[in-house]
Motif scaffolding. Structure first.
Motif, PDB file in Angstrom:
ATOM      1  N   PRO A 165      59.104  80.929  43.509  1.00 27.62           N
ATOM      2  CA  PRO A 165      59.931  79.483  44.296  1.00 27.62           C
ATOM      3  C   PRO A 165      61.076  79.415  45.367  1.00 27.62           C
ATOM      4  CG  PRO A 165      60.035  79.896  41.695  1.00 27.62           C
ATOM      5  CD  PRO A 165      59.365  80.849  42.719  1.00 27.62           C
ATOM      6  N   TYR A 166      61.490  78.535  46.307  1.00 31.37           N
ATOM      7  CA  TYR A 166      62.549  78.856  47.358  1.00 31.37           C
ATOM      8  C   TYR A 166      64.180  79.217  46.878  1.00 31.37           C
ATOM      9  CZ  TYR A 166      64.147  78.730  51.690  1.00 31.37           C
ATOM     10  OH  TYR A 166      65.392  78.915  52.164  1.00 31.37           O
ATOM     11  N   LEU A 167      64.077  78.594  45.240  1.00 32.58           N
ATOM     12  CA  LEU A 167      65.468  78.808  45.035  1.00 32.58           C
ATOM     13  C   LEU A 167      65.888  80.157  44.923  1.00 32.58           C
ATOM     14  CD1 LEU A 167      67.743  78.102  43.557  1.00 32.58           C
ATOM     15  CD2 LEU A 167      67.039  78.122  41.373  1.00 32.58           C
ATOM     16  N   ILE A 168      64.589  81.605  44.635  1.00 31.15           N
ATOM     17  CA  ILE A 168      64.781  82.424  44.366  1.00 31.15           C
ATOM     18  C   ILE A 168      65.691  83.288  45.510  1.00 31.15           C
ATOM     19  CG2 ILE A 168      64.156  85.245  44.746  1.00 31.15           C
ATOM     20  CD1 ILE A 168      61.611  83.696  42.492  1.00 31.15           C
ATOM     21  N   HIS A 169      65.469  82.865  46.745  1.00 31.59           N
ATOM     22  CA  HIS A 169      66.311  83.140  47.527  1.00 31.59           C
ATOM     23  C   HIS A 169      68.125  83.034  48.274  1.00 31.59           C
ATOM     24  CE1 HIS A 169      67.234  83.904  52.053  1.00 31.59           C
ATOM     25  NE2 HIS A 169      67.306  82.704  52.091  1.00 31.59           N
ATOM     26  N   PRO A 170      67.552  81.514  47.672  1.00 31.71           N
ATOM     27  CA  PRO A 170      69.538  81.443  48.068  1.00 31.71           C
ATOM     28  C   PRO A 170      70.431  82.178  46.750  1.00 31.71           C
ATOM     29  CG  PRO A 170      68.586  79.297  47.095  1.00 31.71           C
ATOM     30  CD  PRO A 170      67.533  80.608  47.648  1.00 31.71           C
TER      31      PRO A 170
ATOM     32  N   LEU B 162      73.930  78.049  48.014  1.00 30.96           N
ATOM     33  CA  LEU B 162      73.821  76.399  48.912  1.00 30.96           C
ATOM     34  C   LEU B 162      73.928  76.931  50.360  1.00 30.96           C
ATOM     35  CD1 LEU B 162      77.215  74.139  47.645  1.00 30.96           C
ATOM     36  CD2 LEU B 162      74.766  73.865  47.373  1.00 30.96           C
ATOM     37  N   HIS B 163      73.226  77.230  50.981  1.00 31.98           N
ATOM     38  CA  HIS B 163      73.332  78.053  51.992  1.00 31.98           C
ATOM     39  C   HIS B 163      72.330  77.158  52.798  1.00 31.98           C
ATOM     40  CE1 HIS B 163      70.434  81.365  51.346  1.00 31.98           C
ATOM     41  NE2 HIS B 163      69.823  81.510  52.796  1.00 31.98           N
ATOM     42  N   ASP B 164      70.911  76.924  52.517  1.00 35.83           N
ATOM     43  CA  ASP B 164      69.425  76.752  52.999  1.00 35.83           C
ATOM     44  C   ASP B 164      69.251  74.743  52.942  1.00 35.83           C
ATOM     45  OD1 ASP B 164      68.580  77.935  54.714  1.00 35.83           O
ATOM     46  OD2 ASP B 164      67.494  79.236  52.735  1.00 35.83           O
ATOM     47  N   THR B 165      70.602  74.467  52.237  1.00 36.75           N
ATOM     48  CA  THR B 165      70.163  73.107  51.667  1.00 36.75           C
ATOM     49  C   THR B 165      70.628  71.911  52.848  1.00 36.75           C
ATOM     50  OG1 THR B 165      72.569  72.234  51.169  1.00 36.75           O
ATOM     51  CG2 THR B 165      71.528  73.019  49.117  1.00 36.75           C
TER      52      THR B 165
ATOM     53  N   ALA C  42      74.461  88.470  54.017  1.00 36.12           N
ATOM     54  CA  ALA C  42      73.439  88.493  52.753  1.00 36.12           C
ATOM     55  C   ALA C  42      72.069  87.948  52.900  1.00 36.12           C
ATOM     56  CB  ALA C  42      74.103  88.251  52.069  1.00 36.12           C
ATOM     57  N   ASP C  43      71.709  87.122  53.883  1.00 35.68           N
ATOM     58  CA  ASP C  43      70.754  85.604  53.597  1.00 35.68           C
ATOM     59  C   ASP C  43      69.492  86.463  55.102  1.00 35.68           C
ATOM     60  OD1 ASP C  43      68.883  83.484  55.116  1.00 35.68           O
ATOM     61  OD2 ASP C  43      69.751  82.831  56.590  1.00 35.68           O
ATOM     62  N   ARG C  44      70.347  87.215  56.293  1.00 31.99           N
ATOM     63  CA  ARG C  44      69.343  87.933  56.819  1.00 31.99           C
ATOM     64  C   ARG C  44      68.612  89.028  55.967  1.00 31.99           C
ATOM     65  NH1 ARG C  44      67.299  88.085  62.392  1.00 31.99           N
ATOM     66  NH2 ARG C  44      67.805  85.751  61.730  1.00 31.99           N
TER      67      ARG C  44
ATOM     68  N   HIS D 138      68.347  89.256  52.857  1.00 29.90           N
ATOM     69  CA  HIS D 138      67.107  89.072  52.026  1.00 29.90           C
ATOM     70  C   HIS D 138      66.080  88.657  52.572  1.00 29.90           C
ATOM     71  CE1 HIS D 138      64.862  86.451  48.791  1.00 29.90           C
ATOM     72  NE2 HIS D 138      65.064  87.823  47.995  1.00 29.90           N
ATOM     73  N   ASN D 139      66.015  88.113  53.415  1.00 28.80           N
ATOM     74  CA  ASN D 139      64.561  88.027  54.344  1.00 28.80           C
ATOM     75  C   ASN D 139      63.887  89.101  54.856  1.00 28.80           C
ATOM     76  OD1 ASN D 139      64.949  85.222  54.442  1.00 28.80           O
ATOM     77  ND2 ASN D 139      66.497  84.713  55.720  1.00 28.80           N
ATOM     78  N   MET D 140      64.794  89.832  55.602  1.00 32.01           N
ATOM     79  CA  MET D 140      64.744  91.198  55.839  1.00 32.01           C
ATOM     80  C   MET D 140      63.366  91.470  54.447  1.00 32.01           C
ATOM     81  SD  MET D 140      63.695  92.001  59.088  1.00 32.01           S
ATOM     82  CE  MET D 140      64.095  93.969  59.458  1.00 32.01           C
TER      83      MET D 140
HETATM   84 MN    MN Z   1      68.373  81.664  54.122  1.00 36.30          MN
END
Ligand code: MN
Length: 723
Positions: free
Chosen positions: A44-49, A71-74, A138-140, A142-144
C-alpha cells in the motif's frame, strides 16, 4: 512495517507536549486519499509517507514537519489541493507540503559539477522554510531504500540526482547519517559492479578487521581510563563509497587503500578532545599532513572534530575522529539536533559560530526563546540575493535578484541579447523587464532585425548585459561616423580632382591616421565624420600641392574656426556614447535646454548638432545620422533661451516682468516690447537659463502676474533680440 503508533511514541519521547491529535488527523487523511494506491513493491502506498514521517522523528523534528511527512505526496499524487490541506491542517503544514511538492517538480538533469552546484543552490533558494529540505531528504532517503523496485533506467536517474543534489545538501546541513546512507545507496545503483566487488572484498577480510577493531578499541579505552577521561570508542570499516572514492582519487587498488577502518572517540568536553588526541599521538605515530583540527577551524557545514591518521598496530594506518557528545549529535543529526542541548534557551556567540553556514544563509534572530521556535523562525529566503532559472535545455543559471529576460538573453550569447524581442517564462509571454523568479523556465525569442535599446539599461541587472548594450550603442554610433566620414571624403576629394578610394586602397589613410595620433584609417574616417578633423587637413597631408593650388576654395576653414569656438564653450555639456571630444553645437531650430530630451545628428563636417527629441527638423532628418545623446552637466552652465509674454499693455508691466525673472536669479540678456495696438503687448526676453526646471519656474511665475495672458518658450530663434 512502521505503524502510526510507533511514530507517535517516537515524537512523544522527545516532545512530550506534541499535538498527537493533529498528527493522527494527518495520518487518517493521508490513508484516506492514498487509499487504493500501491507502490511499485506492491505494498500500500501509505507505507511511504509513514516511513518518511518515521525518518523525520529520527531527526527529532516537530509535529508540523512529521505531519507533513505523512501528507507530503497528497498534493502531487492525489486529488488533494493546497486549500484542502490548509483548511484541515493550517497554514504552516500547507506551505510545507507545497514546498516539498515544488522541489519534487524540479527536473534535475546535470552533466557538470558546476550545474550540480546550481541545482543545489536552487533547491535551497526555493524553500523559505528549512524544514521543507529536511522533509525532502527524508522522502528521498526512503525512496532510495526502496529503489530496487524501479527499472534500471529510473534507478540510475534517481541515484545520480541523489549523489549530485541531495547527499551534498544533507552534508551541507550537517546531517551525517543521511548523507552517508544516501551515498551508499546511490553508489549501489551507479557503480553496481564496483560496489559488489568492493563489498565482497570488505566482507572477506571482515573477521580479521573485527578483531583488529576490537584490539585498537581496547588499547584506546584502557589509556583513556588510566587518565580518567570518560569516553566512548567506536570502530568500523569505512563506508564503501568513501573507500571507492579514495581508490579513484589515489588511483589504487583495494588492498592498497590504507585506513579503511575508522575510529571515533567521543568525550565530554573540547578540552578532553585535545587530551584524547595527545593520548593517540603518544600511542602511535601520526602520519604527517593528516591532522585536521575542525574544532578550531570548523568546516562550512559547522562540522567540528579532530581528525588524525596514525600508524596503528601492525603498521596499519587508521583514521581517528575525536569529538564531544554535543558535536557528535550535531554531526549526526545536523541542525535538527542542536536545541536538545539548548534547554536553557538563548543562542550564544559560540552557537552562532557553529552554525555559521546557516548564518550565512539565514537572517536569523539571535534571541530565540525555545527550541521549537528555531525551526519556525528559519523561514526566510536562503539566498536572498540570487535567483535561479532554467534554460530551455534544462540548465540552471544564477542571476542577481531582479534580473530580467534581457540579462538571461545576454548570458546565453551576446547576439541572443542584441536580438531579443520577446521572452517567455513558463511558456507565457512576459515583458522584457519582467523580474525572474526562482524556478522560472525562460525562453528568448530573437529576431535578426532587432537591436538593443537604450531603455534596457534601465532594468538590466547584470554587468554583462549592461556592458554589451553600451558596447552595441557605441559601435553603432561609430559606424555611423565612419560612413559619414567616407561620404565626406568621397565628395571633397572629388572637388580637388582626387579619388578617395584610391588613397584608401593604397593604405594612405592608415599612415595619415598615425600623424593625427589615431590608431587606424577607420578611426580617421570617424574623426572626419564627427568633424574633429576636416577633409582638407587630410588632403593637405595626402596631396599638399592640391591645397596650395586650390587655396581659395577653402572657405570651410573659416567656418571650422567659428564652430570650434562655439564648441569649446559647450564642450562637456552633452555626452555622446563612444565619441570623445566631439565637435558639437546646439540647433537653432529648437535651442535645447538641459532637461529636454535630446538627440544628436552627425552633420557633414560640423560634428554633432543637438536637437530636442521632438524637434520637427530632427524628426525629418536622416535617421542614419541620428545618434543618442544625453545631458552631462555639472555646475552653472547657462543657456540663452527666448521667452515671449502676451499681456495687457499696462504701465509698469515690463518692470514687473523683469523683476519676476531676475527675482528667480535669472539674467536677462535682451528684451523687446511690442504693442499690438489692441491694448495688448508682446514682450520677448532672452534669458540665461540653467535647465528646464528653472525655465518652468520662471514661466509659471510670469503666468501669475496680473495682466499676463500667455507665456511661452520660443524654440526657434537666432541672434539677440532688442535694439
Ligand atoms: Mn514521497
Amino acid at each position: 512495517m512502521l505503524r502510526f503508533n510507533d511514530i507517535a511514541d517516537q515524537i512523544e519521547s522527545y516532545n512530550p507536549s506534541a499535538d498527537l491529535d493533529l498528527l493522527e488527523k494527518a495520518y487518517v487523511f493521508s490513508a484516506k486519499v492514498h487509499q487504493g494506491q500501491v507502490r511499485r513493491s506492491g505494498e500500500p502506498y501509505l507505507i511511504h509517507p509513514l516511513e518518511v514521517a518515521g525518518i523525520l522523528t529520527k531527526m527529532k523534528l516537530d509535529v508540523a514537519a512529521v505531519a507533513t511527512g505523512l501528507l507530503h505526496d497528497t498534493i502531487e499524487d492525489t486529488l488533494t489541493t493546497f486549500e484542502e490541506i490548509k483548511e484541515h491542517f493550517g497554514d504552516e503544514i500547507a506551505h510545507l507540503v507545497d514546498g516539498v511538492t515544488k522541489i519534487s517538480q524540479i527536473n534535475f538533469q546535470t552533466r557538470e559539477e558546476q550545474q550540480a552546484e546550481n541545482f543545489r543552490k536552487m533547491v535551497l533558494a526555493m524553500v523559505k522554510d528549512i524544514k521543507v529540505i529536511l522533509i525532502k531528504l527524508a522522502d528521498r532517503l526512503h525512496n532510495m531504500r526502496t529503489l530496487h523496485y524501479l527499472d534500471s533506467q529510473k534507478q540510475r536517474e534517481i541515484a545520480q540526482e541523489t549523489i549530485e543534489i541531495f547527499a551534498p545538501i544533507a552534508n551541507r546541513l550537517g546531517i551525517d547519517w543521511i548523507k552517508t546512507e544516501l551515498e551508499e545507496l546511490a553508489f549501489r545503483y551507479l557503480e553496481p559492479q564496483a560496489c559488489r566487488e568492493l563489498s565482497k572484498k570488505v566482507a572477506k577480510t571482515k573477521k580479521e578487521r573485527e578483531r583488529y577493531v576490537d584490539e585498537v578499541k581496547g588499547i584506546i579505552t584502557k589509556k583513556l581510563d588510566e587518565l580518567g577521561i570518560r569516553g566512548e570508542v567506536t570502530g568500523r570499516v569505512k563506508q564503501l563509497f568513501s573507500i571507492y572514492k579514495k581508490m579513484k582519487r589515489q588511483g589504487v587498488e583495494f588492498h592498497d587503500v590504507y585506513d579503511i577502518t575508522a575510529f571515533r572517540i567521543i568525550v565530554g568536553s573540547i578540552k578532553e578532545c585535545y587530551e584524547a588526541l595527545g593520548i593517540i599521538h603518544s600511542l602511535w605515530p601520526p602520519v604527517p599532513g593528516k591532522f585536521d583540527d575542525y574544532i578550531a577551524l570548523p568546516k562550512g557545514n559547522m562540522y567540528q572534530s579532530l581528525h588524525t591518521t596514525v600508524i596503528g598496530p601492525y603498521g596499519e594506518r587508521i583514521e581517528i575522529q575525536i569529538r564531544t557528545w554535543e558535536i557528535h549529535m550535531i554531526a549526526e543529526e545536523g541542525i535538527a539536533a542542536h536545541w536538545k542541548y539548548k534547554e536553557s534557551g538563548k543562542f550564544d556567540e559560540k552557537d552562532a559560530k557553529r552554525f555559521s553556514w546557516l548564518r550565512q544563509l539565514l537572517e536569523w534572530q539571535m534571541d530565540l526563546e525555545d527550541s521549537q521556535e528555531f525551526l519556525q523562525t528559519v523561514k526566510v529566503d536562503l539566498f536572498p540575493t540570487e535567483v535561479y532559472v532554467f534554460t530551455p535545455n534544462g540548465e540552471v543559471k544564477e542571476f542577481p535578484k531582479g534580473a530580467t529576460p534581457v540579462d538571461f538573453a545576454y548570458s546565453i550569447h551576446t547576439d541572443v541579447g542584441h536580438q531579443c524581442v520577446r521572452a517567455k517564462v513558463n511558456s507565457r509571454l512576459v515583458p522584457l523587464n519582467y523580474q525572474l523568479k526562482n524556478g522560472d523556465a525562460v525562453e528568448i525569442i530573437t529576431s535578426a532585425k532587432h537591436h538593443p535599446s537604450r531603455d534596457w539599461l534601465k532594468f538590466v541587472k547584470t554587468p554583462r548585459a549592461k556592458t554589451k548594450i553600451l558596447q552595441w550603442i557605441k559601435g553603432q554610433q561609430r559606424e555611423k561616423s565612419i560612413s559619414l566620414g567616407r561620404d565626406l571624403c568621397e565628395r571633397d576629394f572629388k572637388k580637388f580632382g582626387l579619388k578617395y578610394s584610391k588613397y584608401w586602397k593604397a593604405g594612405d589613410f592608415e599612415k595619415t591616421a598615425q600623424e593625427f595620433s589615431l590608431t587606424n584609417g577607420e578611426e580617421l574616417l570617424a574623426s572626419i565624420g564627427y568633424g574633429k578633423i576636416t577633409t582638407q587637413q587630410v588632403i593637405g597631408r595626402l596631396a599638399p600641392e592640391k591645397i596650395r593650388i586650390d587655396d581659395k576654395k577653402t572657405a570651410e576653414g573659416g567656418l571650422e574656426k567659428v564652430i570650434k569656438r562655439i564648441s569649446s564653450r559647450q564642450k562637456g555639456l552633452v555626452k555622446i556614447d563612444g565619441i570623445d571630444d566631439v565637435l558639437m553645437s546646439f540647433a537653432g531650430c529648437c535651442n535645447p535646454l538641459p532637461g529636454d530630451k535630446i538627440v544628436g545628428f552627425i552633420t557633414r563636417g560640423r560634428g554633432v548638432t543637438i536637437h530636442t527629441a521632438d524637434c520637427l527638423n530632427a524628426l525629418a532628418a536622416d535617421p542614419r545620422r541620428r545618434i543618442e545623446a544625453q545631458w552631462a552637466l555639472d555646475g552653472d552652465t547657462t543657456f540663452p533661451t527666448r521667452i515671449r509674454i502676451y499681456s495687457a499693455d499696462k504701465k509698469g508691466m515690463l518692470a514687473t516682468m523683469s523683476s519676476s525673472i531676475s527675482g528667480n536669479g535669472v539674467n536677462i540678456i535682451g528684451a523687446q516690447i511690442r504693442t499690438t495696438g489692441d491694448g495688448n503687448a508682446e514682450s520677448t526676453f532672452d534669458i540665461e537659463i540653467g535647465n528646464l526646471k528653472q525655465l518652468k519656474k520662471i514661466l509659471h511665475a510670469l503666468q501669475n502676474i496680473d495682466g499676463v495672458m500667455k507665456v511661452e518658450r520660443i524654440r526657434e530663434w537666432q541672434g539677440p533680440v532688442g535694439p
